[in-house]
Design an enzyme around this catalytic site. Structure first.
Site, PDB file in Angstrom:
ATOM      1  N   ASN A 104     -10.180  -3.175  -7.445  1.00  0.00           N
ATOM      2  CA  ASN A 104      -9.345  -2.171  -8.121  1.00  0.00           C
ATOM      3  C   ASN A 104      -9.828  -1.848  -9.546  1.00  0.00           C
ATOM      4  O   ASN A 104      -9.395  -0.853 -10.131  1.00  0.00           O
ATOM      5  CB  ASN A 104      -7.873  -2.604  -8.177  1.00  0.00           C
ATOM      6  CG  ASN A 104      -7.152  -2.494  -6.848  1.00  0.00           C
ATOM      7  OD1 ASN A 104      -6.216  -3.240  -6.561  1.00  0.00           O
ATOM      8  ND2 ASN A 104      -7.565  -1.563  -5.999  1.00  0.00           N
ATOM      9  N   ASP A 130       0.822  -1.203   0.000  1.00  0.00           N
ATOM     10  CA  ASP A 130       0.000   0.000   0.000  1.00  0.00           C
ATOM     11  C   ASP A 130       0.867   1.268   0.000  1.00  0.00           C
ATOM     12  O   ASP A 130       1.967   1.257   0.546  1.00  0.00           O
ATOM     13  CB  ASP A 130      -0.898  -0.010   1.244  1.00  0.00           C
ATOM     14  CG  ASP A 130      -2.205   0.708   0.983  1.00  0.00           C
ATOM     15  OD1 ASP A 130      -2.313   1.400  -0.037  1.00  0.00           O
ATOM     16  OD2 ASP A 130      -3.122   0.563   1.811  1.00  0.00           O
TER      17      ASP A 130
HETATM   18  C1  FPP Z   1      -1.772   0.105  -3.526  1.00  0.00           C
HETATM   19  O1  FPP Z   1      -1.306   1.431  -3.475  1.00  0.00           O
HETATM   20  C2  FPP Z   1      -1.126  -0.599  -4.612  1.00  0.00           C
HETATM   21  C3  FPP Z   1      -1.774  -1.169  -5.671  1.00  0.00           C
HETATM   22  C4  FPP Z   1      -3.240  -1.142  -5.812  1.00  0.00           C
HETATM   23  C5  FPP Z   1      -1.047  -1.816  -6.773  1.00  0.00           C
HETATM   24  C6  FPP Z   1       0.158  -2.606  -6.377  1.00  0.00           C
HETATM   25  C7  FPP Z   1       0.992  -2.805  -7.579  1.00  0.00           C
HETATM   26  C8  FPP Z   1       2.341  -2.809  -7.614  1.00  0.00           C
HETATM   27  C9  FPP Z   1       3.187  -2.723  -6.429  1.00  0.00           C
HETATM   28  C10 FPP Z   1       3.087  -2.867  -8.906  1.00  0.00           C
HETATM   29  C11 FPP Z   1       2.827  -4.028  -9.781  1.00  0.00           C
HETATM   30  C12 FPP Z   1       2.910  -5.340  -9.097  1.00  0.00           C
HETATM   31  C13 FPP Z   1       3.742  -6.335  -9.456  1.00  0.00           C
HETATM   32  C14 FPP Z   1       3.656  -7.659  -8.807  1.00  0.00           C
HETATM   33  C15 FPP Z   1       4.765  -6.141 -10.469  1.00  0.00           C
HETATM   34  P1  FPP Z   1      -2.342   2.612  -3.747  1.00  0.00           P
HETATM   35  O2  FPP Z   1      -2.320   2.930  -5.196  1.00  0.00           O
HETATM   36  O3  FPP Z   1      -3.685   2.231  -3.217  1.00  0.00           O
HETATM   37  O4  FPP Z   1      -1.682   3.742  -2.906  1.00  0.00           O
HETATM   38  P2  FPP Z   1      -2.424   4.901  -2.110  1.00  0.00           P
HETATM   39  O5  FPP Z   1      -3.275   4.231  -1.051  1.00  0.00           O
HETATM   40  O6  FPP Z   1      -1.281   5.673  -1.527  1.00  0.00           O
HETATM   41  O7  FPP Z   1      -3.226   5.665  -3.100  1.00  0.00           O
END
Ligand code: FPP
Length: 225
Positions: free
Chosen positions: A57, A9
């Site tokens: 998502n 996150d």
């Molecule tokens: C949450 O942060 C993260 C995600 C929804 C996506 C996770 C994806 C990756 C780490 C990259 C791709 C994955 C792989 C396995 C290569 P958020 O966007 O919700 O952050 P925020 O809460 O700060 O907005």
């Protein structure tokens, strides 16, 4: 066996703090996945499950969703050789029928190339909802604890969530029944092998009882039950 699951996150906040688009945070987040994967075997981790894209998502803006899917393809294509060299098996959990063809193709290729490997099993949760996975297991005939265990993934030992959030968000609800939880304020793109080592070391200091009472107390015959 040591199964660590991670809710990655804070990518968006990491990017916002730097005046960058959200995708820049996800890109840096993919680098953090690679760092963690490199550190895992040295910490005794045999199973690593990362929450890359939840079924909820899909509600995000289309540009962010397609950026994440492209990033996933890049990661899978770019990491396949390194995974083979390091004995990492790659697979995914979640629905496959809604993934774009190019992402599914890269995923299936990585799965095929790494199928026989067993040093670390990296599971990428993609279009994943734990409630849906449990419902699907039930539809497929699971009707006992063992039945569900066969259809789901192994129990999680340690669940890590970054960026200060402390919730499960429909991730591995069954598998986390006895997981130890470790939370950090660190945003996912900044997470590294040192953070993973700190989490694992904290995990090893915990006493897991699985509903029983601590050993020494159980052995004391002088104290009535
Ligand atoms: C949450 O942060 C993260 C995600 C929804 C996506 C996770 C994806 C990756 C780490 C990259 C791709 C994955 C792989 C396995 C290569 P958020 O966007 O919700 O952050 P925020 O809460 O700060 O907005």
């Amino acid at each position: 066996m040591l199964h660590v699951a991670i809710i990655m996150d804070g990518n968006g906040r990491w990017a916002r703090d730097r005046g960058l688009p959200r995708l820049a945070g996800h890109r840096e987040g993919a680098r953090a996945v690679r760092r963690v994967l490199e550190a895992a075997p040295g910490l005794g981790i045999t199973d690593l499950t990362v929450y890359a894209f939840s079924s909820d998502n899909w509600k995000r803006p289309p540009a962010e969703v397609s950026g994440l899917m492209r990033l996933l393809r890049q990661f899978l294509d770019g990491e396949a050789d390194r995974c083979i060299a390091n004995g990492v098996r790659v697979s995914a959990i979640g629905r496959r029928d809604r993934l774009p063809g190019f992402a599914l193709e890269s995923l299936e290729r990585a799965e095929r190339l790494t199928r026989g490997l067993s040093r670390v099993h990296l599971r990428i949760a993609l279009d994943y909802s734990s409630r849906d996975a449990i419902a699907a297991a039930a539809r497929a005939g699971a009707d006992s604890r063992e039945g569900f265990e066969r259809k789901l993934i192994p129990d999680v030992d340690l669940l890590i969530r970054t960026a200060g959030e402390q919730r499960l968000s429909d991730f591995l609800l069954w598998e986390c029944a006895y997981a130890e939880f470790w939370f950090t304020e660190r945003k996912w793109p900044d997470f590294d092998g040192g953070d993973l080592a700190a989490a694992v070391s904290d995990f090893h200091r915990r006493q897991r009882r699985f509903g029983a009472i601590p050993e020494p107390l159980a052995e004391r015959r002088d104290i009535p039950a």
